[in-house]
Design a protein around this motif. Structure first.
Motif, mmCIF file in Angstrom:
data_model
loop_
_atom_site.group_PDB
_atom_site.id
_atom_site.type_symbol
_atom_site.label_atom_id
_atom_site.label_comp_id
_atom_site.label_asym_id
_atom_site.label_seq_id
_atom_site.Cartn_x
_atom_site.Cartn_y
_atom_site.Cartn_z
ATOM 1 N N LEU A 1 0.836 -1.200 0.000
ATOM 2 C CA LEU A 1 0.000 0.000 0.000
ATOM 3 C C LEU A 1 0.873 1.253 0.000
ATOM 4 N N PRO A 2 0.715 2.152 -0.968
ATOM 5 C CA PRO A 2 1.522 3.382 -1.014
ATOM 6 C C PRO A 2 1.392 4.211 0.266
ATOM 7 N N ALA A 3 0.177 4.315 0.783
ATOM 8 C CA ALA A 3 -0.044 5.110 1.996
ATOM 9 C C ALA A 3 0.708 4.523 3.182
ATOM 10 N N LEU A 4 0.723 3.194 3.282
ATOM 11 C CA LEU A 4 1.449 2.541 4.372
ATOM 12 C C LEU A 4 2.946 2.737 4.210
ATOM 13 N N GLY A 5 3.418 2.712 2.976
ATOM 14 C CA GLY A 5 4.833 2.961 2.723
ATOM 15 C C GLY A 5 5.247 4.351 3.162
ATOM 16 N N LEU A 6 4.385 5.342 2.894
ATOM 17 C CA LEU A 6 4.671 6.712 3.331
ATOM 18 C C LEU A 6 4.664 6.817 4.847
ATOM 19 N N ALA A 7 3.723 6.118 5.476
ATOM 20 C CA ALA A 7 3.647 6.133 6.936
ATOM 21 C C ALA A 7 4.905 5.531 7.552
ATOM 22 N N ILE A 8 5.393 4.444 6.956
ATOM 23 C CA ILE A 8 6.623 3.811 7.442
ATOM 24 C C ILE A 8 7.799 4.779 7.328
ATOM 25 N N SER A 9 7.871 5.484 6.201
ATOM 26 C CA SER A 9 8.954 6.457 6.005
ATOM 27 C C SER A 9 8.895 7.564 7.050
ATOM 28 N N ALA A 10 7.694 8.052 7.331
ATOM 29 C CA ALA A 10 7.531 9.115 8.332
ATOM 30 C C ALA A 10 7.942 8.622 9.720
ATOM 31 N N ILE A 11 7.540 7.387 10.049
ATOM 32 C CA ILE A 11 7.906 6.816 11.348
ATOM 33 C C ILE A 11 9.410 6.605 11.430
ATOM 34 N N PHE A 12 10.016 6.190 10.316
ATOM 35 C CA PHE A 12 11.465 5.994 10.271
ATOM 36 C C PHE A 12 12.196 7.299 10.570
ATOM 37 N N ILE A 13 11.693 8.409 10.029
ATOM 38 C CA ILE A 13 12.321 9.708 10.284
ATOM 39 C C ILE A 13 12.239 10.057 11.763
ATOM 40 N N LEU A 14 11.067 9.858 12.362
ATOM 41 C CA LEU A 14 10.896 10.141 13.788
ATOM 42 C C LEU A 14 11.778 9.219 14.631
ATOM 43 N N PHE A 15 11.796 7.932 14.280
ATOM 44 C CA PHE A 15 12.588 6.952 15.021
ATOM 45 C C PHE A 15 14.082 7.281 14.932
ATOM 46 N N SER A 16 14.549 7.589 13.732
ATOM 47 C CA SER A 16 15.966 7.897 13.530
ATOM 48 C C SER A 16 16.347 9.210 14.209
ATOM 49 N N SER A 17 15.430 10.166 14.214
ATOM 50 C CA SER A 17 15.685 11.429 14.913
ATOM 51 C C SER A 17 15.821 11.183 16.404
ATOM 52 N N GLY A 18 14.967 10.314 16.946
ATOM 53 C CA GLY A 18 15.074 9.948 18.353
ATOM 54 C C GLY A 18 16.390 9.261 18.658
ATOM 55 N N ALA A 19 16.851 8.414 17.732
ATOM 56 C CA ALA A 19 18.128 7.721 17.928
ATOM 57 C C ALA A 19 19.286 8.707 17.962
ATOM 58 N N ILE A 20 19.240 9.726 17.108
ATOM 59 C CA ILE A 20 20.288 10.760 17.104
ATOM 60 C C ILE A 20 20.289 11.517 18.423
ATOM 61 N N LEU A 21 19.100 11.881 18.897
ATOM 62 C CA LEU A 21 18.993 12.595 20.173
ATOM 63 C C LEU A 21 19.535 11.752 21.326
ATOM 64 N N MET A 22 19.118 10.484 21.379
ATOM 65 C CA MET A 22 19.537 9.610 22.475
ATOM 66 C C MET A 22 21.033 9.326 22.438
ATOM 67 N N GLN A 23 21.569 9.062 21.240
ATOM 68 C CA GLN A 23 22.989 8.725 21.136
ATOM 69 C C GLN A 23 23.878 9.923 21.482
ATOM 70 N N THR A 24 23.524 11.088 20.972
ATOM 71 C CA THR A 24 24.300 12.289 21.276
ATOM 72 C C THR A 24 24.221 12.615 22.761
ATOM 73 N N SER A 25 23.040 12.461 23.335
ATOM 74 C CA SER A 25 22.856 12.701 24.763
ATOM 75 C C SER A 25 23.680 11.724 25.593
ATOM 76 N N ALA A 26 23.732 10.458 25.147
ATOM 77 C CA ALA A 26 24.494 9.452 25.879
ATOM 78 C C ALA A 26 25.975 9.800 25.907
ATOM 79 N N ILE A 27 26.488 10.342 24.809
ATOM 80 C CA ILE A 27 27.895 10.752 24.775
ATOM 81 C C ILE A 27 28.124 11.935 25.695
ATOM 82 N N VAL A 28 27.284 12.959 25.551
ATOM 83 C CA VAL A 28 27.448 14.206 26.312
ATOM 84 C C VAL A 28 27.341 13.978 27.812
ATOM 85 N N ASN A 29 26.438 13.065 28.202
ATOM 86 C CA ASN A 29 26.212 12.834 29.633
ATOM 87 C C ASN A 29 26.982 11.638 30.191
#
Length: 219
Positions: free
Chosen positions: A157-185
């Protein structure tokens, strides 16, 4: 009255944090450049996409090897093997996008990916906030991604594919925040593991943005 021992400990911790940050961003820059070179070679040679099964096996196999050897020099070898492999898988995708007239989309997605990464990194480096509270949401997001990905293999489903991409962006953004925070702290002292987390997050954001922009263009 200041405690010299506490002051010394804090100073040493700060030095260690700066060292991990420096090594992480240096290795990240090298792996991004290496991956881009491999992607360019793959694209120029018009090599085929390895397929979803080989891609998953190669990615998770090399990722496992990186984490198992991250405390040794061999970890660097597997780091470049993984990022090079990911660059190889990117080449055919970029060729397909360019062939459909999406050269501008690639540039826009690259710019958007860079903006997201630098904005998130700058936020954590500036505020030094502890982002470990995102752990629960990240786990939930990972489960949602896996379920949605498997479902879309059958439903297409094209709509589901777009939803997965959007979730991937949010998930990857969270990973960047958590990883950078883990280094800093002080929670992350291994720059190889930190680099791989950031690299994979950047890769996922780039592909997700390309997918979303391609879909919007087709519409």
């Amino acid at each position: 009255m200041n405690n010299p021992t506490v002051h010394t400990a804090r100073h040493e911790a700060s030095i260690e944090v700066n060292k991990v940050l420096r090594n992480t961003y240096s290795l990240l820059a090298l792996t991004l450049a290496f991956s881009a070179i491999v992607a360019g070679i793959t694209s120029m040679m018009n090599l085929p996409y390895p397929g979803i099964l080989i891609t998953l096996l190669g990615f998770y196999g090399l990722l496992f090897a990186v984490h198992k050897t991250a405390d040794s020099g061999l970890g660097l070898v597997f780091t470049f093997a993984l990022t090079g492999f990911m660059g190889y898988t990117l080449g055919p995708i970029l060729n397909a996008v360019v062939a459909s007239g999406g050269a501008d989309i690639i540039m826009l997605a690259m710019g958007g990916t860079a903006a997201i990464f630098f904005a998130l990194s700058a936020y954590v480096l500036t505020t030094k906030k502890d982002m470990s509270f995102l752990g629960g949401m990240m786990m939930a997001g990972f489960v949602v991604i896996i379920v949605a990905f498997v479902a879309n293999l059958f439903l297409q489903l094209p709509a589901l594919g777009l939803a997965i991409s959007a979730i991937f962006i949010l998930f990857s953004s969270g990973a960047i925040l958590m990883q950078t925070s883990a280094i800093v702290n002080g929670g992350e002292r291994n720059y190889i593991r930190a680099t791989i987390t950031l690299f994979v997050s950047i890769y996922n954001i780039l592909l997700s943005l390309i997918n979303i922009l391609m879909a919007l263009t087709r519409e």
